[in-house]
Scaffold this active site. Sequence first.
Site, PDB file in Angstrom:
ATOM      1  N   SER A 267       0.829  -1.210   0.000  1.00  0.00           N
ATOM      2  CA  SER A 267       0.000   0.000   0.000  1.00  0.00           C
ATOM      3  C   SER A 267       0.861   1.257   0.000  1.00  0.00           C
ATOM      4  O   SER A 267       0.351   2.350  -0.188  1.00  0.00           O
ATOM      5  CB  SER A 267      -0.943   0.003   1.201  1.00  0.00           C
ATOM      6  OG  SER A 267      -0.252  -0.326   2.357  1.00  0.00           O
TER       7      SER A 267
ATOM      8  N   HIS B 226      -3.316  -3.367  -5.938  1.00  0.00           N
ATOM      9  CA  HIS B 226      -3.610  -2.852  -4.605  1.00  0.00           C
ATOM     10  C   HIS B 226      -5.089  -2.989  -4.268  1.00  0.00           C
ATOM     11  O   HIS B 226      -5.920  -2.238  -4.774  1.00  0.00           O
ATOM     12  CB  HIS B 226      -3.164  -1.379  -4.510  1.00  0.00           C
ATOM     13  CG  HIS B 226      -3.353  -0.793  -3.153  1.00  0.00           C
ATOM     14  ND1 HIS B 226      -3.701   0.517  -2.940  1.00  0.00           N
ATOM     15  CD2 HIS B 226      -3.254  -1.353  -1.921  1.00  0.00           C
ATOM     16  CE1 HIS B 226      -3.807   0.728  -1.641  1.00  0.00           C
ATOM     17  NE2 HIS B 226      -3.540  -0.379  -1.007  1.00  0.00           N
TER      18      HIS B 226
ATOM     19  N   GLU C 108      -6.430  -0.795  -7.380  1.00  0.00           N
ATOM     20  CA  GLU C 108      -5.499   0.080  -8.093  1.00  0.00           C
ATOM     21  C   GLU C 108      -4.468  -0.809  -8.792  1.00  0.00           C
ATOM     22  O   GLU C 108      -3.803  -1.616  -8.133  1.00  0.00           O
ATOM     23  CB  GLU C 108      -4.796   1.031  -7.119  1.00  0.00           C
ATOM     24  CG  GLU C 108      -5.720   2.137  -6.604  1.00  0.00           C
ATOM     25  CD  GLU C 108      -5.023   3.083  -5.610  1.00  0.00           C
ATOM     26  OE1 GLU C 108      -5.377   4.262  -5.592  1.00  0.00           O
ATOM     27  OE2 GLU C 108      -4.126   2.628  -4.868  1.00  0.00           O
TER      28      GLU C 108
HETATM   29  P1  NAI Z   1      -0.779  -9.176   7.988  1.00  0.00           P
HETATM   30  O1  NAI Z   1       0.238  -8.880   9.012  1.00  0.00           O
HETATM   31  O2  NAI Z   1      -2.167  -9.462   8.410  1.00  0.00           O
HETATM   32  O3  NAI Z   1      -0.276 -10.431   7.120  1.00  0.00           O
HETATM   33  C1  NAI Z   1       1.015 -10.595   6.647  1.00  0.00           C
HETATM   34  C2  NAI Z   1       1.285 -12.088   6.578  1.00  0.00           C
HETATM   35  O4  NAI Z   1       2.489 -12.301   5.902  1.00  0.00           O
HETATM   36  C3  NAI Z   1       1.446 -12.723   7.955  1.00  0.00           C
HETATM   37  O5  NAI Z   1       0.534 -13.792   8.064  1.00  0.00           O
HETATM   38  C4  NAI Z   1       2.879 -13.197   7.974  1.00  0.00           C
HETATM   39  O6  NAI Z   1       3.036 -14.424   8.672  1.00  0.00           O
HETATM   40  C5  NAI Z   1       3.174 -13.363   6.505  1.00  0.00           C
HETATM   41  N1  NAI Z   1       4.584 -13.262   6.156  1.00  0.00           N
HETATM   42  C6  NAI Z   1       5.474 -12.321   6.543  1.00  0.00           C
HETATM   43  N2  NAI Z   1       6.675 -12.555   5.956  1.00  0.00           N
HETATM   44  C7  NAI Z   1       6.520 -13.634   5.176  1.00  0.00           C
HETATM   45  C8  NAI Z   1       7.379 -14.373   4.320  1.00  0.00           C
HETATM   46  N3  NAI Z   1       8.646 -14.016   4.136  1.00  0.00           N
HETATM   47  N4  NAI Z   1       6.886 -15.436   3.669  1.00  0.00           N
HETATM   48  C9  NAI Z   1       5.600 -15.798   3.835  1.00  0.00           C
HETATM   49  N5  NAI Z   1       4.739 -15.155   4.650  1.00  0.00           N
HETATM   50  C10 NAI Z   1       5.200 -14.089   5.302  1.00  0.00           C
HETATM   51  O7  NAI Z   1      -0.719  -7.976   6.958  1.00  0.00           O
HETATM   52  P2  NAI Z   1      -1.841  -7.446   5.966  1.00  0.00           P
HETATM   53  O8  NAI Z   1      -2.641  -6.415   6.630  1.00  0.00           O
HETATM   54  O9  NAI Z   1      -2.521  -8.602   5.344  1.00  0.00           O
HETATM   55  O10 NAI Z   1      -0.961  -6.695   4.883  1.00  0.00           O
HETATM   56  C11 NAI Z   1      -0.231  -7.396   3.900  1.00  0.00           C
HETATM   57  C12 NAI Z   1       0.158  -6.436   2.802  1.00  0.00           C
HETATM   58  O11 NAI Z   1      -1.017  -5.826   2.270  1.00  0.00           O
HETATM   59  C13 NAI Z   1       1.044  -5.283   3.234  1.00  0.00           C
HETATM   60  O12 NAI Z   1       1.920  -5.002   2.192  1.00  0.00           O
HETATM   61  C14 NAI Z   1       0.071  -4.134   3.424  1.00  0.00           C
HETATM   62  O13 NAI Z   1       0.662  -2.888   3.263  1.00  0.00           O
HETATM   63  C15 NAI Z   1      -0.897  -4.409   2.304  1.00  0.00           C
HETATM   64  N6  NAI Z   1      -2.210  -3.838   2.500  1.00  0.00           N
HETATM   65  C16 NAI Z   1      -2.834  -3.898   3.700  1.00  0.00           C
HETATM   66  C17 NAI Z   1      -4.080  -3.333   3.877  1.00  0.00           C
HETATM   67  C18 NAI Z   1      -4.774  -3.407   5.192  1.00  0.00           C
HETATM   68  O14 NAI Z   1      -5.716  -2.648   5.400  1.00  0.00           O
HETATM   69  N7  NAI Z   1      -4.391  -4.309   6.067  1.00  0.00           N
HETATM   70  C19 NAI Z   1      -4.769  -2.648   2.757  1.00  0.00           C
HETATM   71  C20 NAI Z   1      -4.056  -2.709   1.515  1.00  0.00           C
HETATM   72  C21 NAI Z   1      -2.816  -3.261   1.407  1.00  0.00           C
END
Ligand code: NAI
Length: 718
Positions: A440, A461, A473
């Site tokens: 994001s 996105h 996006e």
């Molecule tokens: P989250 O923390 O809920 O999930 C991330 C997941 O990735 C975790 O389950 C973690 O165990 C896993 N992970 C971390 N490193 C890893 C690796 N090397 N290999 C495999 N798995 C790995 O985070 P969330 O909120 O789902 O965000 C994920 C992405 O989406 C980020 O880039 C964030 O900026 C983007 N994003 C998030 C939004 C939100 O509102 N939460 C909205 C739009 C984009």
Amino acid sequence: MELQGFPLPDNCPEPGSCIRVERPEPGLVVVVLDPPHRSLAVLDAPLLNDLQQVVHDLAAEKDLKGVVFAGREPLQFAAGADVEGISKLTDRNDALKVVRFVHAIFQQIQDLKATTVAAVGGAVPGGAFELSLSCNYIIAANDPKTRIGLPETQLGIIPGWGGSHRLPRRVGIPGALDAILSGRLYPARAAWKRGMVDRLAYPERLLEIACEVAMGRKKIRRKERGMGKWLVDKNPLMHAIIGNKVRKQVLAKTRGFYPAPLVALDLVLGSLGASPGQMVEREAEAVAELATGSVCKSLVSIFFVSEAAKKYARGHDDFRPRKLQHGAVIGGGVMGGAIASSMAEKGLNMRLIDLSRDALDAALVDHAATLEKKSKRRRLKPHEANAALDRLTVSQEMDGLANAEIVLEAVAERMDVKKSVLQNVAAKVPSNCLLATNTSSLSVTEMAAGLPRPERVVGMHFFNPVRKMPLVEVVRGEATSEEAAIEIAALATRMGKTPVVVKDVAGFLVNRLLGPYLDEAMRLFVAGVDPAHLDQLMLDFGMPMGPLRLLDEVGLDIATHAAQSLHAAYGERMLPCTGIQALSSEKRLGCKTGWGFYRHPKGKKAELSSDLSSFQQEDSARNLSDQEIQDRMVLSMVNEAARCMEEGVTQSVEDLDLATVFGMGFAPFRGGLLRYARSEGFASIVARLEVIANSQDVCNRPGGREKFTPAPWLRENA
Ligand code: NAI
């Protein structure tokens, strides 16, 4: 008599060429809607003129027994009224003429002595269904592609070609209200069950059965309202009760911003006590009023831009996107889990990979629960839900990627982690596999650098919650190819989302605009504006929720992090407000901790916290008028949007508007952020921005003046 006032399409065909009249046997006529200038028939000026002539001639025929109205193919009846033509209507009298003209044709169809049958299939929305309603019988193709209904209220108008009185006569008042106010397009069987059509037929036999019915050789029973519905329809007390209840529901949903549903409600309630002639006039007046109004124009404009976005996703003659079959998502947290689940639901074989077993288990549980819910609500057939369940597999290892056509990473928001994950993925997938990131705030260009074939790296996105938010996006990094962007847009469309292509700039588009808006809301709060009033003002403006409530949804930690990255990219004008740090340091981060600006008790409505005044440090904004408060928030976004236009962040103003409506819920009846600015007059926007830029409190804060100094793009357009 020629249709007056309805704008002609650009590629207007020869008169008489839009309808084929076939005579398969004596006494039977098949009227085929087959305009040469459209891939799917649309009830536009040329077609309506021809229809009028054909029906007029048929009315004079003596030995006519049956007339069938059909499309050129069983699943191609007609796409409804010419929305583009409607969008160009600016004169009330023209609108009146159009509606009266069409009513006269449909009335003539209803008055034909022969038995009339509409043989419909595929999409049968709005005017196409209203044409069918003027026939004695409607037979629909029993096919998943068939969708029948009256979606006009979604475009800010009402079913004004007879739908508001012919549908209630057919299905009763409650059923008609349901169909018209929801604007839903019903699958064939659901339409039949509701009495909207009289019979279903397999597409291959649709025309044959329609002809048999028209000639009286096949018996058919018109679906009638039934005694129960008839009693409801005849009972004025029931009308009053239904009217009151539905009016309350409509007002709760539209907050009074959308006039069409209330107008439709009154028309339907009044339809059974009025003569057809009276209803024609009422419908004509209503359409004339609504179609020339700003709400209709805004909604139609959004409709067209979202159609254009879908068109982009279909590619062009030199490049058509693949229909992707195999994919993977790395990172199964809040976003990745839901994205993988949605892709599996739409037919991709998905692999979900996460280091954490707990995250994978939670994603699987969520996937199963979502599918079960959809199956219970009949959004999915049980076998479809089962198949979608099987299409999602999970792993803690980077495996199962050999056939992948797309891999999307949704791991933690850190450049080093994302780069290393993508390097690892790139070594395991075929060379034509798309590499997408859900980041994001990080640069797609930087993420792609050093990867083999960086042209296939694209930002995809999604917004949170993934299943609900309609926007994606599609972020083009410097190396991203047009083909990769199209394929990602195609996948987004397949998932039921609207893709908007944006440039790889900090915050992309939506978050870049939300940044200054939320920041301004926080500053106004800290400077003494009553928080309830602050949120209410933006609700009154038409936003789906107030900014403080939105901050709770986003999470104050995430909002702070986003604000810092915007500051790093854009400098002083994005300097984050630090006045609410006290809230975050008390672990009041919003919904996720149960308490932020609001208290969020589980299962109950959120309520504004009663102690907020202790976080208000000044009173410099206490005397601002409501208009000034709204302006500070809304115009901070408008000004940033103007800078985005200067930088070419989206390809057009319309794309920007679409993204604001679908990505941040910007009041759809205003048609998007810059359409709002244009409707206010750019000169007025510039003047109001200058007032804010010169106000003392804004001048006193670092970056304040810069934030509100009108962008050159606005001055040029003023
Ligand atoms: P989250 O923390 O809920 O999930 C991330 C997941 O990735 C975790 O389950 C973690 O165990 C896993 N992970 C971390 N490193 C890893 C690796 N090397 N290999 C495999 N798995 C790995 O985070 P969330 O909120 O789902 O965000 C994920 C992405 O989406 C980020 O880039 C964030 O900026 C983007 N994003 C998030 C939004 C939100 O509102 N939460 C909205 C739009 C984009």
